[in-house]
Design an enzyme around this catalytic site. Structure first.
Site, PDB file in Angstrom:
ATOM      1  N   SER A 193     -56.923  33.474 -48.434  1.00  0.00           N
ATOM      2  CA  SER A 193     -55.878  33.930 -49.366  1.00  0.00           C
ATOM      3  C   SER A 193     -56.373  34.979 -50.351  1.00  0.00           C
ATOM      4  CB  SER A 193     -55.286  32.732 -50.126  1.00  0.00           C
ATOM      5  OG  SER A 193     -54.795  31.761 -49.218  1.00  0.00           O
ATOM      6  N   ARG A 194     -57.434  35.692 -49.979  1.00  0.00           N
ATOM      7  CA  ARG A 194     -58.023  36.729 -50.819  1.00  0.00           C
ATOM      8  C   ARG A 194     -58.611  36.175 -52.122  1.00  0.00           C
ATOM      9  NH1 ARG A 194     -57.975  38.797 -46.588  1.00  0.00           N
ATOM     10  NH2 ARG A 194     -57.200  40.855 -46.011  1.00  0.00           N
ATOM     11  N   LEU A 195     -58.858  34.862 -52.173  1.00  0.00           N
ATOM     12  CA  LEU A 195     -59.484  34.250 -53.352  1.00  0.00           C
ATOM     13  C   LEU A 195     -61.000  34.243 -53.140  1.00  0.00           C
ATOM     14  CD1 LEU A 195     -57.002  31.318 -54.054  1.00  0.00           C
ATOM     15  CD2 LEU A 195     -57.104  33.579 -55.127  1.00  0.00           C
TER      16      LEU A 195
END
Length: 216
Positions: A193-195
């Site tokens: 999630s692009r975290l």
């Protein structure tokens, strides 16, 4: 040709692993060498390839890919033609940035610091460890200068080979090493999630490295 929608749809959700503060060595050079060794163990293509970014006298940033050849307590060392564009940039502004990208491991390392020439003795030792053709190439190429065509380059190589092809090839006066003394070193691990996990070392005035987590 990709459509804008097709280009926008290109993405990868990273999920191999995470990066915690407790995973890191207190010394970022040791941590970097551990990650580099892992990239080598995974047989990645050119695991020591790094993007070197410099700024010219007009303030224009430039980037190119170069191979790292040493990494020790001093910093990150590479070898090149001093008269090329990046050499001229370093004279005007010694501040540089480095980026390593290991796609298969979903990792990158981003470094900022200042660059300075290494000793002539160190350049000599490395130069003579290179293949003979690469040594001749250092004499043949006026790096970053405009040439008429490929034939001109090959003619310059043939001339250099005729001049230096017998016996030990001397180190060109315009060729040597640069070492980047790091001010910050950021270790980036891709996450879902692009975290992404981003942990940055910053060298303090007393030489101690401060470690902070950054928001992705």
């Amino acid at each position: 040709m990709l459509s804008p929608a097709e280009l926008a749809a290109l993405r990868q959700d990273y999920a191999q692993r995470g990066l915690r503060r407790s995973d890191l060595d207190s010394d970022p050079i040791k941590q970097f060498n551990a990650w580099l060794a892992e990239a080598v163990d995974h047989q990645l293509l050119e695991p020591n390839a790094m993007i070197v970014s410099s700024v010219d006298a007009a303030g224009q940033p430039w980037s190119r890919t170069i191979l790292l050849k040493m990494c020790d307590e001093r910093g990150f060392t590479f070898f090149t033609n001093y008269d090329g564009a990046k050499g001229r940039h370093f004279v005007a502004n010694p501040r540089v940035a480095l980026t390593f990208w290991w796609n298969a491991l979903e990792r990158q390392v981003n470094i900022t610091g200042v660059v300075a020439k290494t000793s002539r003795e160190e350049a000599e030792a490395y130069f003579h460890s290179r293949p003979e053709s690469s040594q001749i190439g250092a004499w043949a190429s006026a790096q970053s200068e405009v040439i008429a065509d490929r034939a001109q380059l090959e003619q310059q190589f043939a001339k250099a080979q005729a001049n230096y092809g017998a016996g030990e090839i001397p180190l060109p006066p315009h060729w040597g090493g640069y070492c980047v003394t790091p001010h910050t070193i950021e270790f980036w691990q891709g996450r879902r999630s692009r975290l992404h996990d981003r942990l940055r070392y910053t060298r303090q005035a007393d030489g101690v490295w401060k470690i902070e987590r950054l928001s992705p």
